[in-house]
Scaffold this motif. Sequence first.
Motif, PDB file in Angstrom:
ATOM      1  N   LEU A 166       0.855  -1.188   0.000  1.00 59.70           N
ATOM      2  CA  LEU A 166       0.000   0.000   0.000  1.00 59.70           C
ATOM      3  C   LEU A 166       0.889   1.235   0.000  1.00 59.70           C
ATOM      4  N   MET A 167       0.665   2.145  -0.953  1.00 54.65           N
ATOM      5  CA  MET A 167       1.437   3.377  -1.054  1.00 54.65           C
ATOM      6  C   MET A 167       0.568   4.555  -0.648  1.00 54.65           C
ATOM      7  N   VAL A 168       1.012   5.328   0.365  1.00 58.27           N
ATOM      8  CA  VAL A 168       0.277   6.520   0.801  1.00 58.27           C
ATOM      9  C   VAL A 168       1.234   7.702   0.901  1.00 58.27           C
ATOM     10  N   THR A 169       0.712   8.877   0.652  1.00 58.47           N
ATOM     11  CA  THR A 169       1.485  10.098   0.834  1.00 58.47           C
ATOM     12  C   THR A 169       0.831  10.930   1.930  1.00 58.47           C
ATOM     13  N   ASP A 170       1.331  12.132   2.135  1.00 56.41           N
ATOM     14  CA  ASP A 170       0.808  12.950   3.231  1.00 56.41           C
ATOM     15  C   ASP A 170      -0.662  13.306   3.031  1.00 56.41           C
ATOM     16  N   ALA A 171      -1.071  13.497   1.782  1.00 57.09           N
ATOM     17  CA  ALA A 171      -2.462  13.844   1.489  1.00 57.09           C
ATOM     18  C   ALA A 171      -2.712  13.674   0.011  1.00 57.09           C
ATOM     19  N   GLY A 172      -3.917  13.234  -0.340  1.00 55.52           N
ATOM     20  CA  GLY A 172      -4.268  13.091  -1.744  1.00 55.52           C
ATOM     21  C   GLY A 172      -3.716  11.827  -2.369  1.00 55.52           C
ATOM     22  N   MET A 173      -3.670  11.811  -3.699  1.00 51.88           N
ATOM     23  CA  MET A 173      -3.288  10.628  -4.456  1.00 51.88           C
ATOM     24  C   MET A 173      -1.786  10.558  -4.692  1.00 51.88           C
ATOM     25  N   PRO A 174      -1.143   9.462  -4.312  1.00 53.59           N
ATOM     26  CA  PRO A 174       0.284   9.289  -4.614  1.00 53.59           C
ATOM     27  C   PRO A 174       0.545   9.434  -6.111  1.00 53.59           C
ATOM     28  N   ALA A 175       1.750   9.890  -6.433  1.00 50.98           N
ATOM     29  CA  ALA A 175       2.215  10.060  -7.818  1.00 50.98           C
ATOM     30  C   ALA A 175       1.705  11.337  -8.468  1.00 50.98           C
ATOM     31  N   VAL A 176       0.781  12.061  -7.841  1.00 48.11           N
ATOM     32  CA  VAL A 176       0.304  13.331  -8.374  1.00 48.11           C
ATOM     33  C   VAL A 176       0.901  14.445  -7.528  1.00 48.11           C
ATOM     34  N   SER A 177       2.010  15.006  -8.006  1.00 46.58           N
ATOM     35  CA  SER A 177       2.770  16.007  -7.252  1.00 46.58           C
ATOM     36  C   SER A 177       3.229  15.461  -5.901  1.00 46.58           C
ATOM     37  N   ASP A 178       3.393  14.158  -5.812  1.00 45.10           N
ATOM     38  CA  ASP A 178       3.808  13.456  -4.600  1.00 45.10           C
ATOM     39  C   ASP A 178       4.608  12.231  -5.014  1.00 45.10           C
ATOM     40  N   PRO A 179       5.349  11.624  -4.090  1.00 45.94           N
ATOM     41  CA  PRO A 179       6.063  10.390  -4.426  1.00 45.94           C
ATOM     42  C   PRO A 179       5.105   9.311  -4.927  1.00 45.94           C
ATOM     43  N   GLY A 180       5.628   8.440  -5.787  1.00 42.58           N
ATOM     44  CA  GLY A 180       4.826   7.344  -6.304  1.00 42.58           C
ATOM     45  C   GLY A 180       5.019   7.091  -7.782  1.00 42.58           C
ATOM     46  N   PHE A 181       5.318   8.147  -8.536  1.00 43.90           N
ATOM     47  CA  PHE A 181       5.471   7.973  -9.981  1.00 43.90           C
ATOM     48  C   PHE A 181       6.585   6.980 -10.309  1.00 43.90           C
ATOM     49  N   ARG A 182       7.723   7.136  -9.647  1.00 44.27           N
ATOM     50  CA  ARG A 182       8.853   6.250  -9.932  1.00 44.27           C
ATOM     51  C   ARG A 182       8.476   4.791  -9.670  1.00 44.27           C
ATOM     52  N   LEU A 183       7.714   4.559  -8.601  1.00 40.24           N
ATOM     53  CA  LEU A 183       7.301   3.204  -8.245  1.00 40.24           C
ATOM     54  C   LEU A 183       6.351   2.633  -9.299  1.00 40.24           C
ATOM     55  N   VAL A 184       5.375   3.426  -9.726  1.00 39.15           N
ATOM     56  CA  VAL A 184       4.419   2.972 -10.730  1.00 39.15           C
ATOM     57  C   VAL A 184       5.117   2.711 -12.058  1.00 39.15           C
ATOM     58  N   GLU A 185       6.013   3.587 -12.437  1.00 38.90           N
ATOM     59  CA  GLU A 185       6.748   3.427 -13.695  1.00 38.90           C
ATOM     60  C   GLU A 185       7.545   2.118 -13.687  1.00 38.90           C
ATOM     61  N   ALA A 186       8.244   1.868 -12.588  1.00 42.87           N
ATOM     62  CA  ALA A 186       9.052   0.654 -12.489  1.00 42.87           C
ATOM     63  C   ALA A 186       8.180  -0.599 -12.444  1.00 42.87           C
ATOM     64  N   ALA A 187       7.055  -0.511 -11.736  1.00 41.73           N
ATOM     65  CA  ALA A 187       6.150  -1.656 -11.643  1.00 41.73           C
ATOM     66  C   ALA A 187       5.536  -1.978 -12.996  1.00 41.73           C
ATOM     67  N   ALA A 188       5.163  -0.955 -13.735  1.00 40.60           N
ATOM     68  CA  ALA A 188       4.585  -1.165 -15.064  1.00 40.60           C
ATOM     69  C   ALA A 188       5.610  -1.820 -15.988  1.00 40.60           C
TER      70      ALA A 188
END
Length: 287
Positions: free
Chosen positions: A91-113
Amino acid sequence: MVNNADNNDGGGGSIVLAATPIGNMADASPRLMELLQTADVIAAEDTRRLHKLVKALGITLNARIISYHEHNEASRTEDLLETVRAGKTLLMVTDAGMPAVSDPGFRLVEAAAEAGLLVTAIPGPSAVLMALALSGLPTDRFCFEGFLPRKAGERSSRLKELGPERRTMVFFEAPHRLEAMLRALDNEFGGDRRAAVARELTKLHEQVLRGSLRELLNWAEEGDVRGEIAVVVAGAGEAEPERPEDHVAAVNELVAKGARLKEAVSTVAEDARISKRELYAAVLAAR
């Protein structure tokens, strides 16, 4: 090659991006609360914020918690992928809102894809969409620009690039930089451009101010702005079509320098991307 994550060739695990409340804890979805309690591993932008969220929701974590933020994304992404390959739910969570949108997570999604691992998301609160919906500006076409550069020169260059943008634009900004941002927007887009400032969305002191950029700048100059800020700006309007009459002087200038009339008309019409025939007629009519 098209990557089909549904195949989940990497094993039975998955990555779940979870939108968390942007202010009001009551916005936490049942799915978020369930996954917080059942996930094997939780990657959190700020583990302290995660524990604060869990305490407010009155639930207990059983997962292994890993700190995952912009400063360690590169070094920890592969370890997280190995967790998913082992069949775990991450489970990926950031401080608020959706991960990867102006928050950490993009790198993880890119690598997972790229690795063919399953990635899904729990939808939920979004400051971008909420600010856009409340702005009173067109919502049929929009773009998210995140934070503008802090340095004045770089910020000005970015805004010059956005000058012709026809879509409604959504930005984030820190409260102590809002005045400088609105002044830059005023300078580059013009004080009459419609905009909205949304602050403290979903919180007790939620506020949405709508008006021209000049009016919003005047407001920001008057008070001590606080809270999380989203700024929504109307896109550029329709450009005035080029008229042949507007280019007669340019043709006459070339003729005065010795160019033949037809050559001058051809040169100016090509540069202005207007009809040679209409420009030629306009020159003759002006004589």
